[in-house]
Motif scaffolding. Structure first.
Motif, PDB file in Angstrom:
ATOM      1  N   UNK A  99      -4.335 -14.037   7.877  1.00  0.00           N
ATOM      2  CA  UNK A  99      -4.088 -12.932   8.446  1.00  0.00           C
ATOM      3  C   UNK A  99      -3.159 -12.515   6.619  1.00  0.00           C
ATOM      4  N   UNK A 100      -3.418 -11.303   6.554  1.00  0.00           N
ATOM      5  CA  UNK A 100      -2.884 -10.364   5.741  1.00  0.00           C
ATOM      6  C   UNK A 100      -2.294  -8.777   6.223  1.00  0.00           C
ATOM      7  N   UNK A 101      -1.640  -8.998   5.536  1.00  0.00           N
ATOM      8  CA  UNK A 101      -0.757  -7.317   6.227  1.00  0.00           C
ATOM      9  C   UNK A 101      -0.652  -6.779   5.233  1.00  0.00           C
ATOM     10  N   UNK A 102       0.022  -5.472   5.840  1.00  0.00           N
ATOM     11  CA  UNK A 102      -0.385  -4.649   4.995  1.00  0.00           C
ATOM     12  C   UNK A 102       1.363  -3.595   4.668  1.00  0.00           C
ATOM     13  N   UNK A 103       1.668  -3.470   4.039  1.00  0.00           N
ATOM     14  CA  UNK A 103       3.134  -2.771   3.979  1.00  0.00           C
ATOM     15  C   UNK A 103       3.766  -1.425   2.886  1.00  0.00           C
ATOM     16  N   UNK A 104       4.173  -0.764   3.316  1.00  0.00           N
ATOM     17  CA  UNK A 104       4.526  -0.008   2.358  1.00  0.00           C
ATOM     18  C   UNK A 104       6.210   0.643   2.344  1.00  0.00           C
ATOM     19  N   UNK A 105       6.527   1.124   1.389  1.00  0.00           N
ATOM     20  CA  UNK A 105       8.104   1.724   1.277  1.00  0.00           C
ATOM     21  C   UNK A 105       8.723   3.428   1.284  1.00  0.00           C
ATOM     22  N   UNK A 106       7.434   2.973   2.864  1.00  0.00           N
ATOM     23  CA  UNK A 106       8.325   4.409   2.576  1.00  0.00           C
ATOM     24  C   UNK A 106       9.496   5.162   3.288  1.00  0.00           C
ATOM     25  N   UNK A 107      10.198   4.062   3.503  1.00  0.00           N
ATOM     26  CA  UNK A 107      11.690   4.354   3.942  1.00  0.00           C
ATOM     27  C   UNK A 107      12.463   4.068   2.786  1.00  0.00           C
ATOM     28  N   UNK A 108      12.204   3.652   1.589  1.00  0.00           N
ATOM     29  CA  UNK A 108      13.026   2.597   0.583  1.00  0.00           C
ATOM     30  C   UNK A 108      12.004   2.974  -1.102  1.00  0.00           C
ATOM     31  N   UNK A 119       1.063  -1.435   0.125  1.00  0.00           N
ATOM     32  CA  UNK A 119      -0.043   0.353  -0.127  1.00  0.00           C
ATOM     33  C   UNK A 119       1.149   1.079  -0.505  1.00  0.00           C
ATOM     34  N   UNK A 120       0.605   1.901  -0.312  1.00  0.00           N
ATOM     35  CA  UNK A 120       0.850   3.614  -0.576  1.00  0.00           C
ATOM     36  C   UNK A 120       1.256   4.015   1.617  1.00  0.00           C
ATOM     37  N   UNK A 121       0.345   4.085   1.994  1.00  0.00           N
ATOM     38  CA  UNK A 121       0.589   4.111   3.498  1.00  0.00           C
ATOM     39  C   UNK A 121      -0.116   3.786   4.774  1.00  0.00           C
ATOM     40  N   UNK A 122       1.396   2.446   4.567  1.00  0.00           N
ATOM     41  CA  UNK A 122       0.959   1.804   6.050  1.00  0.00           C
ATOM     42  C   UNK A 122      -0.059   2.184   6.929  1.00  0.00           C
ATOM     43  N   UNK A 123       0.315   3.234   7.729  1.00  0.00           N
ATOM     44  CA  UNK A 123       0.056   3.351   8.838  1.00  0.00           C
ATOM     45  C   UNK A 123      -1.910   4.377   8.478  1.00  0.00           C
ATOM     46  N   UNK A 124      -1.696   4.581   7.230  1.00  0.00           N
ATOM     47  CA  UNK A 124      -3.029   5.307   7.251  1.00  0.00           C
ATOM     48  C   UNK A 124      -4.128   4.172   6.447  1.00  0.00           C
ATOM     49  N   UNK A 125      -4.085   2.632   6.097  1.00  0.00           N
ATOM     50  CA  UNK A 125      -4.393   1.980   6.144  1.00  0.00           C
ATOM     51  C   UNK A 125      -4.941   1.366   7.532  1.00  0.00           C
ATOM     52  N   UNK A 126      -3.973   1.197   8.222  1.00  0.00           N
ATOM     53  CA  UNK A 126      -4.593   0.661   8.949  1.00  0.00           C
ATOM     54  C   UNK A 126      -5.435   1.738  10.121  1.00  0.00           C
ATOM     55  N   UNK A 127      -5.644   3.133  10.000  1.00  0.00           N
ATOM     56  CA  UNK A 127      -6.452   3.962  10.085  1.00  0.00           C
ATOM     57  C   UNK A 127      -7.202   3.934   9.477  1.00  0.00           C
ATOM     58  N   UNK A 128      -7.976   3.414   7.906  1.00  0.00           N
ATOM     59  CA  UNK A 128      -8.864   3.092   8.166  1.00  0.00           C
ATOM     60  C   UNK A 128      -9.605   1.682   7.943  1.00  0.00           C
ATOM     61  N   UNK A 150      11.846  -2.856   7.620  1.00  0.00           N
ATOM     62  CA  UNK A 150      13.213  -2.556   6.820  1.00  0.00           C
ATOM     63  C   UNK A 150      13.010  -1.231   5.549  1.00  0.00           C
ATOM     64  N   UNK A 151      12.084  -2.059   4.851  1.00  0.00           N
ATOM     65  CA  UNK A 151      11.169  -0.870   4.085  1.00  0.00           C
ATOM     66  C   UNK A 151       9.984   0.425   4.294  1.00  0.00           C
ATOM     67  N   UNK A 152       9.559   0.529   4.841  1.00  0.00           N
ATOM     68  CA  UNK A 152       8.862   1.295   5.564  1.00  0.00           C
ATOM     69  C   UNK A 152       7.778   0.553   7.192  1.00  0.00           C
ATOM     70  N   UNK A 153       6.878   0.862   7.001  1.00  0.00           N
ATOM     71  CA  UNK A 153       5.971   0.249   7.913  1.00  0.00           C
ATOM     72  C   UNK A 153       4.652  -0.965   7.314  1.00  0.00           C
ATOM     73  N   UNK A 154       4.627  -1.321   8.144  1.00  0.00           N
ATOM     74  CA  UNK A 154       3.649  -2.962   8.008  1.00  0.00           C
ATOM     75  C   UNK A 154       2.611  -2.532   9.199  1.00  0.00           C
ATOM     76  N   UNK A 155       1.488  -2.770   8.808  1.00  0.00           N
ATOM     77  CA  UNK A 155       0.207  -3.524   9.862  1.00  0.00           C
ATOM     78  C   UNK A 155      -0.655  -4.371   9.501  1.00  0.00           C
TER      79      UNK A 155
END
Length: 143
Positions: A128-137, A89-98, A114-119
């Motif tokens: 289990x489904x995770x949503x991860x972003x690449x905000x750090x990479x 996803x583009x932003x995992x923390x925003x996805x977590x809020x949604x 390592x690449x960003x954030x995951x929820x």
């Protein structure tokens, strides 16, 4: 002549991983599962209730998440560790809020990777489904 030789593929080429086809999740109730995943942001691509099957879209790709009703599967919490699929996803923390706004509990607060954030979330059957972003990479992110 083997089938691979007839199309000009070497043994190494024919065994190469090209991408995923579908991720299959066993569920106990198709209607409940589709409702859960729609709230989580998955559009339904195809649904065939008479055989207990639904395919959910993941981005622009043809493969997706395949929900299949399995006899005898009951709601459960996910075992730890359990298999997981993570989707970009583009932003995992925003996805977590949604997800929280849609009434879907998170397994834990978004966490740094390592690449960003995951929820992560789990459906009623423990998939289990995770949503991860690449905000750090960002250079690794899909465009």
């Amino acid at each position: 002549m083997s089938d691979n030789q007839s199309v000009g593929l070497s043994a190494d080429q024919s065994a190469e991983l090209l991408g995923y086809d579908n991720v299959l999740f066993p569920v106990g109730d198709l209607g409940e599962a589709v409702g859960f995943y729609e709230r989580a942001g998955f559009p339904v691509s195809f649904r065939l209730d008479e055989i207990g099957l639904a395919i959910l879209k993941v981005g622009k790709e043809t493969p997706g998440v395949l929900l299949r009703v399995e006899d005898g599967i009951a709601p459960r919490t996910p075992p730890w560790p359990s298999p997981r699929v993570w989707l970009e996803v583009r932003d995992a923390r925003a996805k977590g809020r949604a997800l929280a706004d849609a009434g879907i509990p998170l397994l834990a607060a978004p966490f740094s990777v390592a690449t960003g954030w995951t929820v992560e979330i789990a459906d009623p059957w423990g998939n289990v489904v995770g949503f991860t972003d690449y905000l750090k990479r960002p250079e690794l992110a899909r465009t």
